[in-house]
Design a protein around this motif. Structure first.
Motif, mmCIF file in Angstrom:
data_model
loop_
_atom_site.group_PDB
_atom_site.id
_atom_site.type_symbol
_atom_site.label_atom_id
_atom_site.label_comp_id
_atom_site.label_asym_id
_atom_site.label_seq_id
_atom_site.Cartn_x
_atom_site.Cartn_y
_atom_site.Cartn_z
ATOM 1 N N ASN A 190 -49.341 30.187 -3.826
ATOM 2 C CA ASN A 190 -50.650 30.104 -4.477
ATOM 3 C C ASN A 190 -50.737 28.781 -5.226
ATOM 4 O O ASN A 190 -50.302 28.665 -6.371
ATOM 5 N N VAL A 191 -51.304 27.772 -4.563
ATOM 6 C CA VAL A 191 -51.370 26.436 -5.156
ATOM 7 C C VAL A 191 -52.292 26.417 -6.372
ATOM 8 O O VAL A 191 -52.012 25.747 -7.366
ATOM 9 N N ALA B 152 -50.485 27.674 -9.275
ATOM 10 C CA ALA B 152 -49.460 26.698 -9.646
ATOM 11 C C ALA B 152 -50.069 25.548 -10.437
ATOM 12 O O ALA B 152 -49.481 25.067 -11.413
ATOM 13 N N TYR C 221 -46.799 20.179 -9.064
ATOM 14 C CA TYR C 221 -46.983 21.524 -9.609
ATOM 15 C C TYR C 221 -46.739 22.584 -8.540
ATOM 16 O O TYR C 221 -46.159 23.639 -8.815
ATOM 17 N N ALA C 222 -47.197 22.310 -7.317
ATOM 18 C CA ALA C 222 -47.004 23.274 -6.230
ATOM 19 C C ALA C 222 -45.520 23.485 -5.950
ATOM 20 O O ALA C 222 -45.075 24.605 -5.677
ATOM 21 N N GLN D 1 -43.091 23.028 -8.170
ATOM 22 C CA GLN D 1 -42.440 23.626 -9.334
ATOM 23 C C GLN D 1 -42.827 25.082 -9.545
ATOM 24 O O GLN D 1 -41.984 25.912 -9.898
ATOM 25 N N TYR D 2 -44.109 25.378 -9.364
ATOM 26 C CA TYR D 2 -44.612 26.701 -9.750
ATOM 27 C C TYR D 2 -45.219 27.508 -8.601
ATOM 28 O O TYR D 2 -45.643 28.635 -8.819
ATOM 29 N N GLY D 3 -45.274 26.945 -7.406
ATOM 30 C CA GLY D 3 -45.963 27.628 -6.315
ATOM 31 C C GLY D 3 -45.053 28.404 -5.394
ATOM 32 O O GLY D 3 -45.168 28.289 -4.168
ATOM 33 N N GLU D 4 -44.147 29.199 -5.953
ATOM 34 C CA GLU D 4 -43.191 29.938 -5.130
ATOM 35 C C GLU D 4 -43.882 30.928 -4.194
ATOM 36 O O GLU D 4 -43.412 31.184 -3.096
ATOM 37 N N ASN D 5 -44.996 31.497 -4.637
ATOM 38 C CA ASN D 5 -45.690 32.487 -3.807
ATOM 39 C C ASN D 5 -46.749 31.859 -2.911
ATOM 40 O O ASN D 5 -47.524 32.566 -2.268
ATOM 41 N N LEU E 274 -50.896 26.718 -13.998
ATOM 42 C CA LEU E 274 -49.677 26.812 -14.797
ATOM 43 C C LEU E 274 -49.137 25.425 -15.138
ATOM 44 O O LEU E 274 -48.719 25.163 -16.273
ATOM 45 N N GLY E 275 -49.164 24.526 -14.155
ATOM 46 C CA GLY E 275 -48.671 23.171 -14.390
ATOM 47 C C GLY E 275 -49.497 22.424 -15.414
ATOM 48 O O GLY E 275 -48.954 21.704 -16.263
#
Length: 202
Positions: free
Chosen positions: A67-68, A71, A58-59, A61-65, A74-75
């Motif tokens: 913020n684990v 992420a 998830y980090a 895929q969704y942790g671009e900023n 969202l995951g």
């Protein structure tokens, strides 16, 4: 009493819990609601991985900023959504199989990928009567079915008026034989590409 218990369960799921989880070989501390921890554990079990591995995924895929925690939230939501869609698809397929099997006349179900999902014994008897030189196994393996209405256009018409069957021509081809006729198509599943049930009219 029941309402109080439900309120207590909701409140418990909303409580923040801090846990240290091994992620890529490093223990990371995350603070998430209990409901997210529970859902994360369920999804990890479904996928056959450890929660830490799922957090890493998830980090990435969704942790671009960076913020684990966000992420993971969202995951988890995306994972639960996908699981629910799979559950609905499975239930829908089972219902379609039941509707086709329960029809006393020749019927089959066709998916958006033009794949025959299932057919009933009268449909098989219909084919055997006209293609008697082929075994049931050969019929099932070599069956090709096409409609004279593009599947997308047919689904659009059925979605707009799901209570109204659509008459369409069909072509069934198997090895060196071709059968043509008419059928009545009804909407079987409107999820994704969708599926139709075809009732042979001749």
């Amino acid at each position: 009493m029941e309402l109080m218990r439900e309120h207590t369960e909701i409140a418990s799921g909303a409580q923040l819990r801090f846990r240290a989880v091994p992620v890529d070989g490093v223990r990371k501390g995350l603070r998430l609601e209990e409901a997210y921890w529970d859902a994360l554990a369920e999804l990890a079990t479904d996928l056959g991985v450890k929660p830490g591995q799922l957090i890493s995924r998830y980090a990435a895929q969704y942790g671009e900023n960076g913020n684990v925690t966000a992420a993971v939230r969202l995951g988890v939501l995306e994972g639960l959504r996908e699981r629910e869609m799979q559950r609905q698809a499975t239930m829908s397929l089972q219902a379609i199989i039941g509707m086709v099997a329960g029809c006393p006349t020749a019927a089959f179900a066709l998916s958006g990928g033009k794949k025959v999902l299932t057919y009933n014994p009268p449909f098989l008897s219909f084919l055997q009567a006209r293609l008697s030189h082929l075994s049931p196994e050969a019929l099932a393996a070599g069956l090709k079915l096409q409609l004279d209405i593009p599947f997308g256009a047919l689904m659009s018409r059925l979605r707009n008026e799901p209570q109204t069957p659509v008459s369409a021509g069909y072509v069934i081809a198997t090895n060196d034989r071709i059968l043509r006729g008419r059928l009545n198509a009804v909407l079987a599943n409107a999820v994704g590409e969708g599926a139709i049930i075809g009732y042979l009219a001749g």
